[in-house]
Enzyme design. Structure first.
Site, PDB file in Angstrom:
ATOM      1  N   HIS A  10       0.823  -1.209   0.000  1.00 27.16           N
ATOM      2  CA  HIS A  10       0.000   0.000   0.000  1.00 27.16           C
ATOM      3  C   HIS A  10       0.855   1.257   0.000  1.00 27.16           C
ATOM      4  O   HIS A  10       1.660   1.476   0.897  1.00 27.16           O
ATOM      5  CB  HIS A  10      -0.915   0.012   1.225  1.00 27.16           C
ATOM      6  CG  HIS A  10      -2.024   1.000   1.125  1.00 27.16           C
ATOM      7  ND1 HIS A  10      -3.231   0.706   0.560  1.00 27.16           N
ATOM      8  CD2 HIS A  10      -2.102   2.310   1.512  1.00 27.16           C
ATOM      9  CE1 HIS A  10      -4.019   1.769   0.607  1.00 27.16           C
ATOM     10  NE2 HIS A  10      -3.353   2.761   1.178  1.00 27.16           N
TER      11      HIS A  10
ATOM     12  N   ASP B 298       0.216   5.583  -1.054  1.00 23.94           N
ATOM     13  CA  ASP B 298      -0.773   6.593  -1.444  1.00 23.94           C
ATOM     14  C   ASP B 298      -0.198   7.708  -2.310  1.00 23.94           C
ATOM     15  O   ASP B 298      -0.740   8.820  -2.340  1.00 23.94           O
ATOM     16  CB  ASP B 298      -1.396   7.206  -0.190  1.00 23.94           C
ATOM     17  CG  ASP B 298      -2.460   6.323   0.430  1.00 23.94           C
ATOM     18  OD1 ASP B 298      -3.482   6.087  -0.229  1.00 23.94           O
ATOM     19  OD2 ASP B 298      -2.265   5.854   1.559  1.00 23.94           O
TER      20      ASP B 298
ATOM     21  N   GLU C 114      -9.078   1.529  -2.620  1.00 27.49           N
ATOM     22  CA  GLU C 114      -9.081   1.553  -1.151  1.00 27.49           C
ATOM     23  C   GLU C 114     -10.466   1.859  -0.583  1.00 27.49           C
ATOM     24  O   GLU C 114     -10.666   2.839   0.124  1.00 27.49           O
ATOM     25  CB  GLU C 114      -8.054   2.559  -0.625  1.00 27.49           C
ATOM     26  CG  GLU C 114      -7.782   2.362   0.853  1.00 27.49           C
ATOM     27  CD  GLU C 114      -6.740   3.313   1.417  1.00 27.49           C
ATOM     28  OE1 GLU C 114      -6.476   3.232   2.619  1.00 27.49           O
ATOM     29  OE2 GLU C 114      -6.189   4.140   0.663  1.00 27.49           O
TER      30      GLU C 114
ATOM     31  N   HIS D  89     -13.446   1.785   3.671  1.00 29.60           N
ATOM     32  CA  HIS D  89     -12.414   2.679   4.198  1.00 29.60           C
ATOM     33  C   HIS D  89     -12.877   3.137   5.579  1.00 29.60           C
ATOM     34  O   HIS D  89     -13.225   2.286   6.412  1.00 29.60           O
ATOM     35  CB  HIS D  89     -12.127   3.844   3.243  1.00 29.60           C
ATOM     36  CG  HIS D  89     -10.879   4.581   3.612  1.00 29.60           C
ATOM     37  ND1 HIS D  89     -10.891   5.785   4.278  1.00 29.60           N
ATOM     38  CD2 HIS D  89      -9.577   4.261   3.465  1.00 29.60           C
ATOM     39  CE1 HIS D  89      -9.646   6.179   4.516  1.00 29.60           C
ATOM     40  NE2 HIS D  89      -8.822   5.283   4.037  1.00 29.60           N
TER      41      HIS D  89
ATOM     42  N   HIS E 296      -8.923  -1.945   7.202  1.00 31.36           N
ATOM     43  CA  HIS E 296      -9.960  -0.939   7.466  1.00 31.36           C
ATOM     44  C   HIS E 296     -11.286  -1.516   7.950  1.00 31.36           C
ATOM     45  O   HIS E 296     -12.082  -0.791   8.539  1.00 31.36           O
ATOM     46  CB  HIS E 296     -10.236  -0.059   6.241  1.00 31.36           C
ATOM     47  CG  HIS E 296      -9.229   1.023   6.032  1.00 31.36           C
ATOM     48  ND1 HIS E 296      -9.165   2.146   6.820  1.00 31.36           N
ATOM     49  CD2 HIS E 296      -8.241   1.157   5.111  1.00 31.36           C
ATOM     50  CE1 HIS E 296      -8.185   2.926   6.397  1.00 31.36           C
ATOM     51  NE2 HIS E 296      -7.594   2.345   5.365  1.00 31.36           N
TER      52      HIS E 296
ATOM     53  N   HIS F  22      -2.526  -3.106   4.612  1.00 33.27           N
ATOM     54  CA  HIS F  22      -1.752  -2.190   5.470  1.00 33.27           C
ATOM     55  C   HIS F  22      -2.356  -2.165   6.861  1.00 33.27           C
ATOM     56  O   HIS F  22      -3.019  -1.222   7.265  1.00 33.27           O
ATOM     57  CB  HIS F  22      -1.650  -0.792   4.864  1.00 33.27           C
ATOM     58  CG  HIS F  22      -2.944  -0.114   4.520  1.00 33.27           C
ATOM     59  ND1 HIS F  22      -3.926  -0.703   3.761  1.00 33.27           N
ATOM     60  CD2 HIS F  22      -3.413   1.132   4.820  1.00 33.27           C
ATOM     61  CE1 HIS F  22      -4.938   0.137   3.623  1.00 33.27           C
ATOM     62  NE2 HIS F  22      -4.657   1.248   4.268  1.00 33.27           N
TER      63      HIS F  22
ATOM     64  N   ASP G 147       2.229   1.991   3.772  1.00 30.89           N
ATOM     65  CA  ASP G 147       1.276   3.107   3.795  1.00 30.89           C
ATOM     66  C   ASP G 147       1.966   4.443   3.554  1.00 30.89           C
ATOM     67  O   ASP G 147       1.443   5.506   3.935  1.00 30.89           O
ATOM     68  CB  ASP G 147       0.511   3.132   5.134  1.00 30.89           C
ATOM     69  CG  ASP G 147      -0.861   3.794   5.021  1.00 30.89           C
ATOM     70  OD1 ASP G 147      -1.238   4.212   3.915  1.00 30.89           O
ATOM     71  OD2 ASP G 147      -1.559   3.886   6.049  1.00 30.89           O
TER      72      ASP G 147
END
Length: 469
Positions: A47, A49, A153, A180, A221, A242, A350
């Protein structure tokens, strides 16, 4: 992946360690051993971003962001760039195409995020190559490039439609996180009140269709009940792209031991998150107090270190940040390996979703070798380190592909979740009625804890007033 020679990698590794902390400098013999392991089995991270940060911090101007230089030095710094990916010995990266959990135009925004990932790859063809299968990753790593995969995600991004899920897969999406930071009509988030109490019938259809089309089910999540329901429903191994261990740091986003065992029994992989709030209870308490102080003096809390607003710099001096190190990350890795098994742990840093934070020496994608040095010091074998770095997630991908092949004769599931569709339409309708000022980016640490920036009161009112009959 013969891109960086052993001596160059060891030198870079020792430099990172020396810059982070004198105590973190590993024995040169361990550094050489880690270099050999990661040369044979490069890191596949679950993961990152970067796509959202390019969108929010750099106006989605992909080609204007030069990833061939140190992006930590940019006015809006990043945790990812090509030199640091090489130093970290990354051979595969799942790039998240995150959008906020309550964003209007969910599908459109997701397509824009997918476009950013594809443009990053296209702008750096000698470095990156898109991958959708385990065989792709192996081939790309062997050629000395970095395999680039895509992860959606949050289930809000399909807008209640399995047709959208299928089209994401056709565009190369490898996994989808079921939720999420907000619960859906069909699946619950770990950081919101439950609505589905596990998985609804549509939620089970989502999992089944993901199995059929060869998309990995990601349980980061989600609530404990939804995680258990997904494990009961799936025919293929899952990942937590993650997430860390709740027994080590008590955060809702982390996974308790009973579900770690269940993921191990499923054949899946838990990929450890590097966000300090999910690694250390002390850091989490410190950050809550820091954020409360920032709010009281009217400054943003989502900047850390020397670039923080002056009141926070003074507060940080009076309240030193608790140390989170490679050893802290290793505690989570070892706990998951103990409970679920060495075949069921991986890495999901992450990065660029944690506002520049991270353990000492692991605040960017160059820091992975420090973790492996710590594990080697603790007695991990080369074979177990190779499983952690990438072998385990490759095995999951191969099994997901086998399951999809076995379901190839099944027809697509033609299903829509009406409540999810109405919620999405209501949010878009509310935005058109009163677009207001452009929303500020959601601070990444708050975003990762499940907070959001847009109230859905208008949308909820509209939904309650609409007839479904």
């Amino acid at each position: 992946m013969a891109v960086m020679g052993d001596q160059e990698m060891i030198a870079a590794f020792l430099l990172i360690a020396a810059q982070s902390s004198p105590a973190a400098v590993p024995d040169p013999q361990i550094a050489r051993r880690v270099a050999r392991v990661l040369e044979r089995s490069p890191v596949i991270d679950g993961h990152n971003d970067l796509a959202w940060e390019i969108r929010e911090l750099h106006d989605a101007k992909v080609e204007a962001v030069d990833l061939s230089v140190d992006t930590a030095r940019l006015p809006n710094p990043l945790q990812t760039d090509i030199p640091r990916l090489r130093k970290g010995h990354v051979g595969g990266q799942f790039w998240s195409v995150y959008i906020p959990a309550d964003a209007p135009r969910a599908v459109e925004m997701t397509l824009e995020e997918i476009d950013i990932v594809r443009r990053v790859v296209a702008a750096n063809p000698a470095i990156f190559e898109l991958a959708t299968t385990a065989a792709d990753i192996r081939r790309i790593e062997k050629a000395g490039r970095i395999a680039s995969l895509i992860g959606v995600e949050g289930g809000h991004q399909i807008d209640g439609r399995l047709s959208v899920l299928r089209q994401y897969r056709a565009l190369g999406v490898a996994y989808m996180t079921l939720t999420h930071g907000k619960s859906l009509n069909w699946a619950d988030s770990s950081t919101d009140a439950p609505r589905a109490n596990g998985l609804s019938n549509f939620g089970r259809q989502v999992v089944a269709e993901m199995n059929r089309i060869g998309m990995i089910v990601d349980v980061s999540h989600v609530s404990d009940a939804t995680m258990a329901a997904a494990l009961a429903a799936t025919k293929a191994p899952v990942i937590a792209s993650h997430s860390s261990a709740r027994a080590i740091a008590d955060a809702p986003r982390n996974i308790p031991d009973d579900l770690l065992r269940a993921i191990g029994a499923n054949g899946g992989v838990v990929m450890v998150n590097f966000y300090p709030s999910f690694l250390s209870g002390a850091w989490r308490v410190w950050d809550v107090a820091r954020s409360a102080y920032a709010k009281s003096v009217g400054v943003p809390a989502n900047v850390y270190g020397a670039k923080s607003p002056a009141p926070l710099v003074a507060w940080d001096t009076a309240h030193p940040e608790p140390q989170v190190t490679a050893a802290t990350v290793a505690d989570h890795v070892e706990h998951i390996a103990t409970i679920a098994g060495h075949d069921h742990v991986g890495i999901g840093g992450d990065f660029d979703g944690i506002q520049g934070t991270g353990p000492i020496g692991l605040k960017g994608v160059d820091g992975y070798p420090l973790l492996f040095a710590e594990l080697a010091r603790r007695g991990w074998s080369d074979g177990d380190m190779a499983k952690l770095s990438g072998g385990n997630v490759l095995r999951v991908m191969e099994r997901v592909e086998v399951v999809a092949k076995s379901m190839a004769g099944m027809r697509p599931v033609d299903a829509t979740d009406v409540a999810s569709r109405l919620r999405g339409l209501a949010a878009s309708f509310a935005l058109r009625l009163d677009p207001g000022p452009a929303p500020s980016p959601i601070p990444s640490p708050q975003r990762k804890l499940g907070y959001s920036s847009v109230s859905d009161d208008v949308g909820q009112t509209m939904i309650s007033q609409l007839s479904l009959g």
